[in-house]
Write an enzyme that holds these catalytic residues in place. Structure first.
Site, PDB file in Angstrom:
ATOM      1  N   ASN A  85       0.867  -1.262  -0.060  1.00  0.00           N
ATOM      2  CA  ASN A  85      -0.072   0.127   0.162  1.00  0.00           C
ATOM      3  C   ASN A  85       0.852   1.121  -0.077  1.00  0.00           C
ATOM      4  OD1 ASN A  85      -2.452   1.551   0.177  1.00  0.00           O
ATOM      5  ND2 ASN A  85      -3.415  -0.156   1.439  1.00  0.00           N
ATOM      6  N   HIS A 115      23.651   2.477  11.632  1.00  0.00           N
ATOM      7  CA  HIS A 115      24.915   3.552  11.665  1.00  0.00           C
ATOM      8  C   HIS A 115      25.437   2.915  13.018  1.00  0.00           C
ATOM      9  CE1 HIS A 115      23.590   5.865   8.567  1.00  0.00           C
ATOM     10  NE2 HIS A 115      22.583   5.678   9.216  1.00  0.00           N
ATOM     11  N   ALA A 160      -0.428  -3.214  13.480  1.00  0.00           N
ATOM     12  CA  ALA A 160      -0.352  -1.976  13.048  1.00  0.00           C
ATOM     13  C   ALA A 160       0.758  -1.420  14.105  1.00  0.00           C
ATOM     14  CB  ALA A 160      -1.412  -0.896  13.024  1.00  0.00           C
ATOM     15  N   ARG A 183       0.408 -14.424  20.427  1.00  0.00           N
ATOM     16  CA  ARG A 183      -0.173 -15.839  20.280  1.00  0.00           C
ATOM     17  C   ARG A 183       0.112 -16.438  19.235  1.00  0.00           C
ATOM     18  NH1 ARG A 183      -5.044 -15.987  17.663  1.00  0.00           N
ATOM     19  NH2 ARG A 183      -6.401 -13.944  17.709  1.00  0.00           N
TER      20      ARG A 183
END
Length: 199
Positions: A85, A115, A160, A183
């Site tokens: 997306n 870094h 998310a 889980r």
């Protein structure tokens, strides 16, 4: 014989990110990304042609929404049925490999570059990179960041807003910052419930 900076980059050791050859390759990839993001979405063939030119390996069906950005492109390998997306960034200084049937939600980042903690090396623009591997049948939720040296197994769902810093085993639901397994996912159980129209 001393390794080139590109060979160092691919080997996971410190390299000079300002190397002229690497800079040229990055500019080429970013020009292709710019071109890709500027093409009308309905011009599917032209957009797919650029991705095929940009990526190191392509599976079958794929769709990558704009905007999309990467560093080199040739270090990105995707399987069949790959969907990304909007607003995805892949810093592919090392390999980023995706299996089949991978879904990536908006605003996700896959960052192989890192870094040094040592400021004396960091201010010389030295960096290092480690690969990222994503298995088959993986769904990655919106605003997720996947960091270097991470392996995500098969049949995984990443919730998310996650920051994935460590490996996630197959058949797991995982989320959080840092991302952790919540889980196991029992696919047989869900398929049986769907057949019975039970949530």
């Amino acid at each position: 014989m001393e390794l080139s900076n590109k060979e160092k980059m691919m080997s996971g050791v410190l390299y000079d990110a300002c190397d002229k050859k690497l800079l040229k390759e990055r500019l080429h990839a970013k020009d292709l990304c710019y071109k890709y993001n500027s093409i009308k979405v309905s011009n599917i063939k032209k957009r797919q042609k650029i991705i095929k030119k940009l990526f190191g390996k392509i599976g079958g069906v794929f769709n990558i929404e704009s905007d999309f950005w990467c560093d080199y492109g040739y270090n990105i390998e995707i399987g069949d049925n790959f969907y990304v997306n909007h607003n995805c960034v892949m810093l592919d200084c090392a390999k980023i490999r995706f299996g089949n049937n991978v879904l990536i939600a908006p605003n996700c980042g896959f960052y192989t570059a890192a870094h040094p903690l040592d400021v004396n090396n960091r201010i010389k623009w030295l960096e290092f990179a480690h690969p990222i591997t994503i298995g088959n049948n993986v769904w990655i939720g919106a605003n997720t960041i996947v960091l270097p040296n991470v392996v995500i197994g098969d049949n995984v769902v990443i919730g998310a807003g996650s920051v994935v810093t460590k490996d996630i085993p197959s058949n797991s639901l995982a989320y959080g910052s840092p991302c952790r397994v919540i889980r196991e996912i029992d696919n047989d159980k869900y398929f049986k419930n769907e057949d019975k129209n039970v949530e």
